[in-house]
Enzyme design. Sequence first.
Site, PDB file in Angstrom:
ATOM      1  N   CYS A   1      -5.726 -15.983   1.430  1.00 39.66           N
ATOM      2  CA  CYS A   1      -5.978 -15.867  -0.396  1.00 39.66           C
ATOM      3  C   CYS A   1      -5.005 -15.956  -1.542  1.00 39.66           C
ATOM      4  CB  CYS A   1      -5.669 -13.743  -0.744  1.00 39.66           C
ATOM      5  SG  CYS A   1      -6.199 -13.276  -2.391  1.00 39.66           S
ATOM      6  N   CYS A  39     -14.258 -10.306  -5.431  1.00 40.19           N
ATOM      7  CA  CYS A  39     -13.506 -10.050  -4.304  1.00 40.19           C
ATOM      8  C   CYS A  39     -14.439  -9.403  -3.125  1.00 40.19           C
ATOM      9  CB  CYS A  39     -12.447  -9.855  -4.323  1.00 40.19           C
ATOM     10  SG  CYS A  39     -11.659 -10.336  -2.381  1.00 40.19           S
ATOM     11  N   CYS A  74      -8.774 -19.412  -0.948  1.00 38.86           N
ATOM     12  CA  CYS A  74      -9.270 -19.023  -1.247  1.00 38.86           C
ATOM     13  C   CYS A  74     -10.119 -18.378  -2.727  1.00 38.86           C
ATOM     14  CB  CYS A  74      -9.800 -17.280  -0.883  1.00 38.86           C
ATOM     15  SG  CYS A  74     -11.192 -16.511  -1.555  1.00 38.86           S
ATOM     16  N   ASP A 130       1.446 -11.702 -14.248  1.00 35.84           N
ATOM     17  CA  ASP A 130       1.279 -12.745 -12.743  1.00 35.84           C
ATOM     18  C   ASP A 130      -0.574 -12.333 -13.328  1.00 35.84           C
ATOM     19  OD1 ASP A 130      -0.956  -9.957 -11.556  1.00 35.84           O
ATOM     20  OD2 ASP A 130       1.458  -9.478 -11.664  1.00 35.84           O
ATOM     21  N   GLY A 134      -7.582  -5.661   5.568  1.00 39.52           N
ATOM     22  CA  GLY A 134      -8.458  -6.562   5.104  1.00 39.52           C
ATOM     23  C   GLY A 134      -9.902  -5.893   5.073  1.00 39.52           C
ATOM     24  N   GLY A 136       0.685  -1.535  -0.080  1.00 38.74           N
ATOM     25  CA  GLY A 136       0.023  -0.107  -0.139  1.00 38.74           C
ATOM     26  C   GLY A 136       1.164   1.052  -0.213  1.00 38.74           C
ATOM     27  N   SER A 172       6.008  -8.169 -10.871  1.00 38.26           N
ATOM     28  CA  SER A 172       5.491  -8.873 -10.209  1.00 38.26           C
ATOM     29  C   SER A 172       5.757 -11.336 -10.688  1.00 38.26           C
ATOM     30  CB  SER A 172       3.862  -9.221 -10.063  1.00 38.26           C
ATOM     31  OG  SER A 172       3.482  -8.452 -10.758  1.00 38.26           O
TER      32      SER A 172
END
Length: 456
Positions: A248, A394, A444, A358, A111, A37, A295
Amino acid sequence: MNGKLNEECGVLGIYDFEGENVAHLLHAGLYALQHRGQQSCGIVTNDDAHLHQIKDTGTVAEVFNEKNLATLTGTIGVAHARYAPGGDIPENAQPLVSRYCKGSITLAHNGNIINVRELREELEAGGAIFQSTNDTEVIMHLIAIARTKLPSVEAAMLSVMKRIEGAYSMILMSPRKLMAIRDPQGFRPLCIGKRGKSWIFASESCALAAMGAEFVRDVKPGELVLVDRDGNLVSFTEHCGKCKPSICSFEYFYFARPDSVIDGIPVCEARIKAGRLLARSHPSDADIVIGVPDSGTFFALGYSYESGIPYGVGLISNSYALRFFPQKKDDERALSLSVKMNVIRSVVENKRVVVVDDSIVRGATATRIVKLIREGGAKEVHVRIACPPFLFPCYYGTDIPAKKELPAVRYTVDEIKNKIGADSLGYLPVEKLSEIGLSKDCSCHGCFTGDYPVRI
């Protein structure tokens, strides 16, 4: 190759018993979690129940400096790096601090609480006043109310866990205690570290390494871990084992740093394995494999190892473009991408290129990257995506667009291939996730299959 997804938040906490400078340690840990973040961050320290705090919108480098860090004295501290699902405003910056009749509560949360609307409406009907728009303040109110009826803050938190549903990894600080709490599904990572006589909680193990701490273990799904004023680590497990663990999957594909280990699985190894599986599922007759930084790098390595196609560094990212301002016009978006990334012509020119990343979220960035590689002189561009197609939204904190905006919902794979201008396109099949260690029994897959671990 995506729009890109907003990262999850990063949380940190430390209880020191050796006279360490907790603010500087938390500052180092925040840098290690900055990938989770970049829109706001904060540190709150506790100096014998006197709280000191600095938080604001911006990156760690923008918010903190040597002068203001020196004001953050204390032996306990909580820190947070955040993306802004509730709005990029200063009031939403964390950790949040509340003072009430039993003292103070400082809370940092990663979350998304899926029943937050009902809980907030209930609290507002009872006269509660809110200063922010995030889930964390709702949790703070619930803890404060519960604490007035229960003998300890940990008892209050355990009581609140019965009421909140969804994803939460939290660090909670009271005047004399520090706690780490992970939801019963374990959607988001949270781990425990030790540095001398200091206990540390962090979203990822890479932050422990940055703070000079040793990894001890992960916080179990549903567990509350407490450090008391005597340095004891106490575990409360009454909420453990009541739900199927559901980490996740996208933590391993995108959110987490490759040098982290989450629930026993090294992230870099999971990405290399996914790249290998991708090469088996969607082979390509090509001259070179490149990854979209950063990534896509380990996925591309895995693809190269399995296919035997040489790996090369064909795209370079500008690490100083972390907060390039969002653009609205197509030509401005193209300029934004050129600031963030450039192609190495000598690597891709006159070659058949496999480019690995990704995910594809909206597809606009994928289109521009394919164009960038073609402009670098590539003869062919074959796109490989290391996770399955996004087909569902999501509800647990990942900022996936509405279902109607997802290309995989609106178009076939062949149509997406044509829209992004690639010669071929292949996604990792969802059934291959179990071979990475991410079976539906422990992770998940909701955004890929619509099979959510908690009823929505």
